[in-house]
Write an enzyme that holds these catalytic residues in place. Structure first.
Site, short mmCIF file in Angstrom:
data_model
loop_
_atom_site.label_atom_id
_atom_site.label_comp_id
_atom_site.label_asym_id
_atom_site.label_seq_id
_atom_site.Cartn_x
_atom_site.Cartn_y
_atom_site.Cartn_z
CE1 TYR A 125 5.90 3.07 3.73
CE2 TYR A 125 6.33 5.57 4.19
CZ TYR A 125 5.67 4.56 3.52
OH TYR A 125 4.45 5.19 3.37
CE LYS A 172 -6.26 -6.66 0.18
NZ LYS A 172 -7.45 -6.37 0.14
CG ASP A 205 -9.48 -4.17 1.65
OD1 ASP A 205 -9.30 -4.72 2.78
OD2 ASP A 205 -9.52 -4.54 0.71
CG ASP A 229 2.53 7.43 5.88
OD1 ASP A 229 2.03 8.16 6.16
OD2 ASP A 229 3.77 6.93 4.57
CG ASP A 233 -1.30 11.47 6.60
OD1 ASP A 233 -0.80 11.18 7.46
OD2 ASP A 233 -1.56 12.13 5.79
#
Ligand code: NAI
Length: 337
Positions: A125, A172, A205, A229, A233
């Site tokens: 970002y 990750k 994941d 982010d 959600d």
């Protein structure tokens, strides 16, 4: 009770509707708050050439408390995200997004209680993108030791303040060995300073899969910006959707509260939006201001309205308007007082 001034940015789309509802509910607590209201977003950009004029930042820095409705970000072109701009300019380095089950809201799992602590200042970002040659674009993922140590420490201190038991770092680092590897190293380093907390690590994941199959194993989760982010959600979906998910952006001297959801252009201006996410963000603000009893009244009223299930907006399966749901919460606050 001290008198406080709060910067209010209603935003666009459903922002003005949910912001008006939030002000109404906070005013019903009788905590003395003055509002300094500012516009930001597309119309402001068209008028002044910037989506967030300087005076908005000055107001937030001066007041140290701000509530913001969602603001639309043009896709693919136009000005950069107002939200990212505000987070960067105000150095709002932590984004705290709690996801807690509510009685009365039917979801696959009961008693989910997860807090996502999202690093808010860097990662993908950073807005550092360029065309290398036509047809090839490079987007830079920035991870620094300073920001990673700071967010890891924030997550553990948050866990400590809120009597949480466990912190999980999401990464990750198997693929992005250097960037996520550094993030993970920083989390491990900070974890050693908090031996009383269970500390675990999970690849992003797998974290998604585990969240939708065994969410109760998670407590506080800390992660770089992009994963935060997305996973927040996902967590909002686990407890009933975006209409119920509050958050706060934290800086050194500034707290900016906002719902996790966006401007929902599909339902904007029709009195259909669920205001609870921003109302609960307002309750988080009251807690941070030390107005625990007022915050508690709001939270209990929201829970009762949800449990009763008579005045729910469309996203929760009901037919109530934003105004009706807001009034039901205020009515319930008087009952639970
Ligand atoms: P969104 O969160 O606005 O909407 C996703 C879906 O959830 C839509 O179907 C919407 O109707 C529904 N929804 C969201 N909030 C709701 C509420 N309070 N009550 C009832 N239904 C609700 O996400 P989307 O469509 O991806 O983004 C729309 C715009 O919002 C974009 O321009 C995006 O950049 C911006 N955005 C702004 C944010 C902010 O200001 N913090 C955060 C996320 C997105």
């Amino acid at each position: 009770m001290s008198n406080r001034t709060v910067t209010l940015i209603p935003g666009d789309g459903i922002g003005p509707e949910v912001a008006a509802a939030t002000v109404k509910v906070i005013e019903a607590t009788a905590v003395p708050i003055q509002w300094e209201t500012y516009e930001a977003g597309t119309e402001v950009f068209n008028k002044y050439g910037t989506p967030v004029p300087n005076e908005v930042f000055q107001s937030i820095v001066r007041n140290r408390w701000a509530i913001k409705g969602p603001i639309t970000t043009p896709i693919g072109a136009g000005y950069a995200s107002v939200n990212v701009l505000m987070r960067k300019t105000l150095n709002l380095y932590a984004n705290v997004r709690p996801a807690k089950s509510s009685p009365g809201i039917s979801t696959p799992f009961k008693n989910v209680d997860i807090v996502v602590v999202r690093e808010n200042s860097e990662d993908l970002y950073s807005g550092l993108e360029h065309v290398v040659v036509p047809g090839v674009v490079e987007s830079l993922k920035i991870i620094t030791e300073t920001a990673s140590l700071r967010i890891a420490r924030y997550a553990f201190e948050f866990a400590q303040r809120h009597n949480r038991k466990k912190v999980t770092a999401v990464h990750k680092a198997n693929i992005m060995k250097k960037s996520d590897g550094l993030f993970l190293e920083c989390c491990q380093k900070v974890a050693r300073d908090f031996p009383n907390f269970e500390y675990s690590e999970i690849i992003v994941d797998n974290a998604c899969m585990q969240l939708v199959t065994k969410p109760h194993q998670f407590d506080v989760m800390v992660m770089p910006n992009l994963y935060g982010d997305i996973l927040s959600d996902l967590c909002a979906g686990l407890v009933g959707g975006l209409g119920l998910a509050p958050s706060v952006n934290v800086g050194e001297n500034v707290h900016l509260y906002e719902a996790v959801h966006g401007s929902a252009p599909d339902i904007a201006g029709r009195n259909l939006a669920n205001p609870i996410a921003l109302i609960l963000s307002g309750a988080m603000m009251l807690v941070d201001m030390g107005e625990i009893e007022a915050a508690d009244r709001i939270e209990r009223a929201v829970l009762s309205v949800l449990e009763r299930g008579e005045t729910l907006t469309g996203d929760l399966g009901g037919k109530a308007t934003t105004t009706e749901l807001t009034d039901a919460i205020i009515h319930e606050m008087r009952v639970v007082a």
